[in-house]
Design a protein around this motif. Structure first.
Motif, PDB file in Angstrom:
ATOM      1  N   ALA A  26      -6.228  -4.979   7.854  1.00  0.00           N
ATOM      2  CA  ALA A  26      -6.100  -3.529   7.658  1.00  0.00           C
ATOM      3  C   ALA A  26      -4.834  -2.999   8.325  1.00  0.00           C
ATOM      4  O   ALA A  26      -4.118  -2.171   7.751  1.00  0.00           O
ATOM      5  CB  ALA A  26      -7.334  -2.827   8.209  1.00  0.00           C
ATOM      6  N   LEU A  27      -4.567  -3.490   9.551  1.00  0.00           N
ATOM      7  CA  LEU A  27      -3.349  -3.071  10.247  1.00  0.00           C
ATOM      8  C   LEU A  27      -2.098  -3.500   9.476  1.00  0.00           C
ATOM      9  O   LEU A  27      -1.130  -2.741   9.358  1.00  0.00           O
ATOM     10  CB  LEU A  27      -3.331  -3.675  11.656  1.00  0.00           C
ATOM     11  CG  LEU A  27      -4.282  -3.061  12.673  1.00  0.00           C
ATOM     12  CD1 LEU A  27      -4.273  -3.881  13.969  1.00  0.00           C
ATOM     13  CD2 LEU A  27      -3.857  -1.614  12.964  1.00  0.00           C
ATOM     14  N   TRP A  28      -2.146  -4.729   8.961  1.00  0.00           N
ATOM     15  CA  TRP A  28      -1.013  -5.234   8.169  1.00  0.00           C
ATOM     16  C   TRP A  28      -0.800  -4.367   6.931  1.00  0.00           C
ATOM     17  O   TRP A  28       0.320  -4.008   6.590  1.00  0.00           O
ATOM     18  CB  TRP A  28      -1.284  -6.688   7.778  1.00  0.00           C
ATOM     19  CG  TRP A  28      -0.232  -7.279   6.885  1.00  0.00           C
ATOM     20  CD1 TRP A  28       0.941  -7.841   7.261  1.00  0.00           C
ATOM     21  CD2 TRP A  28      -0.282  -7.363   5.455  1.00  0.00           C
ATOM     22  NE1 TRP A  28       1.654  -8.270   6.159  1.00  0.00           N
ATOM     23  CE2 TRP A  28       0.916  -7.991   5.041  1.00  0.00           C
ATOM     24  CE3 TRP A  28      -1.216  -6.973   4.502  1.00  0.00           C
ATOM     25  CZ2 TRP A  28       1.197  -8.218   3.688  1.00  0.00           C
ATOM     26  CZ3 TRP A  28      -0.939  -7.206   3.159  1.00  0.00           C
ATOM     27  CH2 TRP A  28       0.251  -7.826   2.764  1.00  0.00           C
ATOM     28  N   ALA A  29      -1.908  -4.004   6.261  1.00  0.00           N
ATOM     29  CA  ALA A  29      -1.827  -3.182   5.054  1.00  0.00           C
ATOM     30  C   ALA A  29      -1.270  -1.801   5.375  1.00  0.00           C
ATOM     31  O   ALA A  29      -0.437  -1.261   4.632  1.00  0.00           O
ATOM     32  CB  ALA A  29      -3.209  -3.065   4.407  1.00  0.00           C
ATOM     33  N   VAL A  30      -1.731  -1.223   6.490  1.00  0.00           N
ATOM     34  CA  VAL A  30      -1.233   0.097   6.885  1.00  0.00           C
ATOM     35  C   VAL A  30       0.266   0.036   7.169  1.00  0.00           C
ATOM     36  O   VAL A  30       1.039   0.905   6.734  1.00  0.00           O
ATOM     37  CB  VAL A  30      -1.991   0.609   8.129  1.00  0.00           C
ATOM     38  CG1 VAL A  30      -1.301   1.848   8.707  1.00  0.00           C
ATOM     39  CG2 VAL A  30      -3.438   0.940   7.770  1.00  0.00           C
ATOM     40  N   LYS A  31       0.689  -1.009   7.910  1.00  0.00           N
ATOM     41  CA  LYS A  31       2.113  -1.155   8.211  1.00  0.00           C
ATOM     42  C   LYS A  31       2.917  -1.343   6.930  1.00  0.00           C
ATOM     43  O   LYS A  31       4.003  -0.785   6.785  1.00  0.00           O
ATOM     44  CB  LYS A  31       2.339  -2.350   9.137  1.00  0.00           C
ATOM     45  CG  LYS A  31       3.812  -2.526   9.539  1.00  0.00           C
ATOM     46  CD  LYS A  31       4.011  -3.725  10.437  1.00  0.00           C
ATOM     47  CE  LYS A  31       5.463  -3.822  10.921  1.00  0.00           C
ATOM     48  NZ  LYS A  31       6.425  -3.879   9.802  1.00  0.00           N
ATOM     49  N   TYR A  32       2.377  -2.110   5.997  1.00  0.00           N
ATOM     50  CA  TYR A  32       3.069  -2.354   4.731  1.00  0.00           C
ATOM     51  C   TYR A  32       3.269  -1.045   3.975  1.00  0.00           C
ATOM     52  O   TYR A  32       4.347  -0.768   3.450  1.00  0.00           O
ATOM     53  CB  TYR A  32       2.263  -3.342   3.882  1.00  0.00           C
ATOM     54  CG  TYR A  32       3.117  -4.409   3.248  1.00  0.00           C
ATOM     55  CD1 TYR A  32       3.469  -5.551   3.967  1.00  0.00           C
ATOM     56  CD2 TYR A  32       3.586  -4.284   1.952  1.00  0.00           C
ATOM     57  CE1 TYR A  32       4.251  -6.541   3.413  1.00  0.00           C
ATOM     58  CE2 TYR A  32       4.369  -5.271   1.374  1.00  0.00           C
ATOM     59  CZ  TYR A  32       4.701  -6.399   2.110  1.00  0.00           C
ATOM     60  OH  TYR A  32       5.485  -7.368   1.556  1.00  0.00           O
ATOM     61  N   VAL A  33       2.196  -0.235   3.915  1.00  0.00           N
ATOM     62  CA  VAL A  33       2.279   1.055   3.225  1.00  0.00           C
ATOM     63  C   VAL A  33       3.292   1.967   3.914  1.00  0.00           C
ATOM     64  O   VAL A  33       4.085   2.657   3.259  1.00  0.00           O
ATOM     65  CB  VAL A  33       0.889   1.725   3.164  1.00  0.00           C
ATOM     66  CG1 VAL A  33       1.010   3.165   2.659  1.00  0.00           C
ATOM     67  CG2 VAL A  33      -0.041   0.928   2.268  1.00  0.00           C
TER      68      VAL A  33
END
Length: 506
Positions: free
Chosen positions: A13-20
């Motif tokens: 989830a953290l990776w996805a948030v950073k990606y966005v």
């Protein structure tokens, strides 16, 4: 187990948030300037075709030509991609903006990481920047001299004359199922003699020197034909050679390196330097004459540069000529105009000499129109080194200013520029006459532009004009009639004959 799963989900989830956030930052940096939004951008070789939301398609840079610019109503279009990391790109089909980018080597540099794969045998003029590039260019540029151009003309005429009068002797018709099978050997022989000083014949030389596996001709041909294997197949796998093609490529690659190193050694050891004007000899002479030891090129750099000449001057010329022959076969009226022009120069029945090249304006125009419609390189990459803006306009001609923040990748979109109706009337029409008289030179980039433009432009033009002059003077080029295609329309025939793809070049 549940704890580990929860931790993995939290990290994802953290990776996805950073990606966005990174993707949003990339969009905002360009102030959401109109353009493409895909997982893979148009500069990615990962997927060649356009797939909605997934890939902008690298090959679509050529197939769509100027359409993306028309749809987004600007001659500069942005692209923000997701993969491999969120990145921003500006695609340029505006001649004014492109001139600004190619002229300023400080503000807009060459992204060397993209070109490092071209360091096959050593560093060279293509993969360097700044003072290092100046060092390479100082020594390599003089190789492309007027004397070398004359050599190119004379040797090219010799090669196509031998093809016509010896290989094709007594034949009224010569079927060529794939035109590339004709143009590639011609270009190979020309670069062999005018680039390496090694004359090659249409008749196979079976004498392989001791310690080698291939003749120079075969080594050169195999390496240049399968060069993409060096780009995409790991070296350990090439050396292992599980398939015959991989084994032959690696063996030829090593042979060619030994041939070039032997040529350098023999040249260095020779007390009496023979006056020769091929690129390799001229490069060695210029290097030996360099007074500052630190400025000299190493043996690896010498081989790196001459190999770049081979790649830049062999495949591009061969395929440009292939497209040219196809277009002349399709458009017989243009072929007749070309023939009449050649005969008006060759008034005494003799072959035009190098001194006559300036008179063969329509021959050069046919080549230029082919390169406009089928640019050898469809993407010339640059990199913005500081925050700036670029000028452009919409389809109505209204001025626009495009943000170009530091770190933005830039694609000089050659097909978009070459098919931009702002510069070229009826851009989809094959009309060589447009290159007679005044024409928009800043909107024509088959050899790039600015200080980093192609050193071998005159070499390529001389070779192309010589080949076309001889061939059209002696032969009519027609489409080979094949029963399975008897019912096709002109447009179907044109589409079939011009089917192409992109590798290093188009």
């Amino acid at each position: 187990m549940a704890v580990y799963l929860a931790l993995a989900l939290a990290l994802a989830a953290l990776w996805a948030v950073k990606y966005v956030m990174d993707w949003t930052a990339a969009v905002n940096a360009l102030r959401n300037y109109p353009g493409l939004r895909y997982a893979f951008g148009p500069d990615s070789l990962a997927v060649k075709s356009r797939i909605p939301y997934f890939s902008a398609g690298y090959f679509n840079v050529f197939t769509r030509k100027h359409r993306d610019f028309e749809e987004f109503d600007s001659d500069i279009v942005s692209s923000v991609s997701w993969l491999p990391t969120p990145g921003r790109l500006l695609m340029l089909a505006d001649a004014t903006a492109i001139k600004e980018v190619t002229a300023d080597r400080v503000k807009f540099t060459k992204p060397l990481a993209v070109y490092k794969i071209l360091m096959f045998y050593g560093s060279n003029v293509v993969v360097t920047e700044g003072d290092e590039w100046k060092r390479h260019r100082k020594i390599s540029a003089p190789s492309f001299s007027e004397r070398n151009n004359r050599l190119v003309w004379d040797e090219t005429m010799h090669i196509v004359k031998e093809l016509s009068q010896v290989v094709w002797a007594g034949k009224r018709e010569v079927p060529v199922p794939n035109v590339v099978d004709l143009t590639v050997p011609i270009a190979l022989f020309v670069i062999g003699v005018a680039g390496f000083g090694k004359r090659m014949s249409w008749f196979e030389d079976l004498n392989v020197p001791e310690g080698y596996h291939f003749t120079f001709k075969d080594a050169l041909h195999i390496v240049s034909t399968d060069l993409r294997l060096k780009l995409f197949v790991p070296e350990w796998l090439l050396k292992l050679g599980p398939a015959k093609r991989l084994h032959n490529f690696w063996t030829a690659y090593v042979d060619l390196e030994h041939y070039m190193r032997d040529m350098i050694d023999r040249r260095k050891d020779s007390e009496n330097k023979e006056e020769r004007y091929d690129l390799f000899s001229s490069l060695l002479d210029a290097n030996e004459e360099e007074s500052e030891g630190s400025a000299k090129l190493s043996d690896g750099e010498l081989m790196g540069n001459i190999f770049i000449y081979l790649i830049a001057g062999h495949e591009t010329t061969a395929h440009t000529l292939a497209f040219t022959f196809v277009m002349l076969a399709l458009y017989q009226d243009e072929q007749e105009k070309l023939y009449q022009h050649i005969m008006s120069v060759a008034t005494d029945g003799k072959l035009p000499a190098y001194e006559d090249m300036g008179k063969l304006s329509y021959v050069l125009a046919v080549l230029q129109e082919t390169m406009r419609m089928f640019p050898p390189v469809i993407n010339i990459p640059k990199h913005a080194e500081e925050d700036t803006t670029l000028p452009t306009q919409n389809m109505a001609g209204e001025k626009l200013t495009v943000p170009c923040p530091k770190g933005t990748a830039i694609m000089i979109h050659t097909p978009g520029l070459h098919y931009n109706s702002r510069y070229w009337k009826d851009p989809h029409t094959f009309n060589p006459s447009r290159f007679l008289g005044d024409w928009p030179r800043d909107a024509f980039l088959p050899f790039s532009a600015g200080p980093r433009s192609c050193l071998g432009r005159r070499f390529s033009e001389t070779e192309g004009v010589a080949i076309l002059t001889y061939m059209i003077k002696h032969f009519r080029v027609d489409v080979l009639e094949e029963p399975q295609f008897a019912g096709e329309t002109f447009e179907q025939r044109k589409k079939r004959l011009l089917r192409c793809r992109t590798a290093l070049t188009l």
